[in-house]
Write a protein that holds these residues in place. Sequence first.
Motif, PDB file in Angstrom:
ATOM      1  N   SER A  26       0.824  -1.213   0.000  1.00  0.00           N
ATOM      2  CA  SER A  26       0.000   0.000   0.000  1.00  0.00           C
ATOM      3  C   SER A  26       0.855   1.260   0.000  1.00  0.00           C
ATOM      4  N   LEU A  27       2.070   1.181   0.573  1.00  0.00           N
ATOM      5  CA  LEU A  27       2.957   2.344   0.581  1.00  0.00           C
ATOM      6  C   LEU A  27       3.445   2.687  -0.816  1.00  0.00           C
ATOM      7  N   ALA A  28       3.454   1.695  -1.715  1.00  0.00           N
ATOM      8  CA  ALA A  28       3.889   1.923  -3.091  1.00  0.00           C
ATOM      9  C   ALA A  28       2.712   2.059  -4.048  1.00  0.00           C
ATOM     10  N   HIS A  29       1.473   2.038  -3.503  1.00  0.00           N
ATOM     11  CA  HIS A  29       0.251   2.127  -4.303  1.00  0.00           C
ATOM     12  C   HIS A  29       0.190   0.994  -5.332  1.00  0.00           C
ATOM     13  N   ARG A  30       0.539  -0.207  -4.907  1.00  0.00           N
ATOM     14  CA  ARG A  30       0.463  -1.391  -5.747  1.00  0.00           C
ATOM     15  C   ARG A  30      -0.480  -2.400  -5.108  1.00  0.00           C
ATOM     16  N   SER A  31      -1.101  -3.238  -5.937  1.00  0.00           N
ATOM     17  CA  SER A  31      -1.974  -4.294  -5.435  1.00  0.00           C
ATOM     18  C   SER A  31      -1.253  -5.624  -5.325  1.00  0.00           C
ATOM     19  N   ALA A  32      -0.401  -5.941  -6.288  1.00  0.00           N
ATOM     20  CA  ALA A  32       0.305  -7.222  -6.300  1.00  0.00           C
ATOM     21  C   ALA A  32       1.678  -7.070  -5.657  1.00  0.00           C
ATOM     22  N   ILE A  33       2.026  -8.008  -4.794  1.00  0.00           N
ATOM     23  CA  ILE A  33       3.342  -7.984  -4.153  1.00  0.00           C
ATOM     24  C   ILE A  33       4.449  -8.053  -5.200  1.00  0.00           C
ATOM     25  N   SER A  34       4.210  -8.801  -6.280  1.00  0.00           N
ATOM     26  CA  SER A  34       5.228  -8.952  -7.322  1.00  0.00           C
ATOM     27  C   SER A  34       5.521  -7.655  -8.054  1.00  0.00           C
ATOM     28  N   GLU A  35       4.642  -6.659  -7.907  1.00  0.00           N
ATOM     29  CA  GLU A  35       4.840  -5.383  -8.582  1.00  0.00           C
ATOM     30  C   GLU A  35       5.427  -4.318  -7.660  1.00  0.00           C
ATOM     31  N   VAL A  36       5.864  -4.709  -6.461  1.00  0.00           N
ATOM     32  CA  VAL A  36       6.515  -3.789  -5.526  1.00  0.00           C
ATOM     33  C   VAL A  36       8.028  -3.957  -5.660  1.00  0.00           C
ATOM     34  N   PHE A  37       8.736  -2.855  -5.886  1.00  0.00           N
ATOM     35  CA  PHE A  37      10.180  -2.920  -6.128  1.00  0.00           C
ATOM     36  C   PHE A  37      11.005  -2.159  -5.097  1.00  0.00           C
ATOM     37  N   VAL A  38      10.359  -1.626  -4.072  1.00  0.00           N
ATOM     38  CA  VAL A  38      11.061  -0.901  -3.009  1.00  0.00           C
ATOM     39  C   VAL A  38      11.243  -1.830  -1.820  1.00  0.00           C
ATOM     40  N   ASP A 235      -5.599  -6.903 -19.573  1.00  0.00           N
ATOM     41  CA  ASP A 235      -5.256  -8.073 -18.764  1.00  0.00           C
ATOM     42  C   ASP A 235      -3.750  -8.189 -18.555  1.00  0.00           C
ATOM     43  N   ASN A 236      -3.003  -7.155 -18.889  1.00  0.00           N
ATOM     44  CA  ASN A 236      -1.573  -7.129 -18.592  1.00  0.00           C
ATOM     45  C   ASN A 236      -1.404  -6.687 -17.141  1.00  0.00           C
ATOM     46  N   PRO A 237      -0.977  -7.584 -16.245  1.00  0.00           N
ATOM     47  CA  PRO A 237      -0.961  -7.253 -14.813  1.00  0.00           C
ATOM     48  C   PRO A 237       0.106  -6.244 -14.414  1.00  0.00           C
ATOM     49  N   ALA A 238       1.087  -6.005 -15.264  1.00  0.00           N
ATOM     50  CA  ALA A 238       2.096  -4.999 -14.938  1.00  0.00           C
ATOM     51  C   ALA A 238       1.592  -3.603 -15.281  1.00  0.00           C
ATOM     52  N   LEU A 239       0.961  -3.453 -16.444  1.00  0.00           N
ATOM     53  CA  LEU A 239       0.445  -2.148 -16.848  1.00  0.00           C
ATOM     54  C   LEU A 239      -0.815  -1.771 -16.076  1.00  0.00           C
ATOM     55  N   PHE A 240      -1.600  -2.793 -15.672  1.00  0.00           N
ATOM     56  CA  PHE A 240      -2.846  -2.546 -14.937  1.00  0.00           C
ATOM     57  C   PHE A 240      -2.842  -3.385 -13.672  1.00  0.00           C
ATOM     58  N   ASP A 241      -2.019  -2.960 -12.723  1.00  0.00           N
ATOM     59  CA  ASP A 241      -1.891  -3.669 -11.447  1.00  0.00           C
ATOM     60  C   ASP A 241      -3.167  -3.571 -10.636  1.00  0.00           C
ATOM     61  N   HIS A 242      -3.917  -2.492 -10.815  1.00  0.00           N
ATOM     62  CA  HIS A 242      -5.203  -2.351 -10.143  1.00  0.00           C
ATOM     63  C   HIS A 242      -6.164  -1.647 -11.090  1.00  0.00           C
ATOM     64  N   VAL A 243      -7.364  -1.413 -10.635  1.00  0.00           N
ATOM     65  CA  VAL A 243      -8.403  -0.829 -11.490  1.00  0.00           C
ATOM     66  C   VAL A 243      -8.136   0.665 -11.686  1.00  0.00           C
TER      67      VAL A 243
END
Length: 350
Positions: A26-38, A235-243
């Motif tokens: 949530s601190l990185a405004h991402r939904s998927a853990i795999s899309e967090v890079f910090v 349906d690309n989960p990297a470009l559209f990690d959330h709605v």
Amino acid sequence: MTTQVLEDATTSVAPAIEYGRTIERSLAHRSAISEVFVTDVRSLRPMAVTAGIHLPLTHLYYSDHRQQPKLHDSLLLLEAGRQSAIAGSHTNAGVPAGTMAIVHAFQFSLRNLHALRIGGEPGPPRVDTDFFGKTARHSGRYRKGRLEQRIFMGDVHVADHSMDVLFLKGDENEILRHAQRGTPAPLSSDFTEVPGDVGRVAPELVGRDNPLNVVLTEPEFTAGSVTARVAPRFDNPALFDHVYDHLPAMTLVEAARQLALLTVASAGTGRAAASGSGSGSLCAIGYEGGFERFAELDIPLTATATPAPAGAGQHAIRVRFHQDAQEIAELTVAVADVSHLHGSSRSRHA
């Protein structure tokens, strides 16, 4: 646009950073853990932080490149910087959780490309960020802000990033979106039909292997420009990690990158780049531009690329985005041939 790529390593002293795990998503405004890079955010001083970042070696989107030699993706570094800024704004700059940061303008450029070769990294990556902004007199909230970042691989300075943003609460964003459209905006989750690949640009012509990562369709080539429709897969989960209720800025940057690579490659191989050689040695090393309006999901979006003045050894491609005959964004992409980095050992002697 001239992008600094001189190999003038810059050093910086930073506090100890943890790399064992990524931060709360949530601190990185991402939904998927795999899309967090910090991995960690530490205070340097008031309104300044340093952050550890993780650069995945196998990623559906960021690892999908045909370019040789293999370098860490410039947009992966940009996204890691963006996440570092978001997390740091919450932990160190007084921006409350739930605040939306709308990008107005940004600049990103790589340097010391030898240090970005995958497998030859000179040290762990980090991002140093300085925040600038004034709080509103009555509310004490930040309305506008600016950040400046320096990205390092160990002690080697590999990228610079600056961004101007507008901060909005959720209800303010809804008011702004309705004012622009006149109607409620649809959501990316409303578009459930998976589009076919008819008309989609061949992946190898934009430096990709996976068609899922191609965001351009129906290219048209003229003597002085290339125009294509921007049609990413929702349906690309990297470009559209959330709605989303619009195409996010990073998707437009990806579209600009692909169109720039297609433009440079087609100029060298013929109008349709029919040889299939595509952009194997070309790399986007810099981006600069601004966003005037939201890119709507339900209105055709086109992008037109034209050459612009460039620094020595580079191509500069200006990309303009239009919806309903109105320009909504303009980006300039710097492209360089990185084939000279083959066999370089300088990454271990920075």
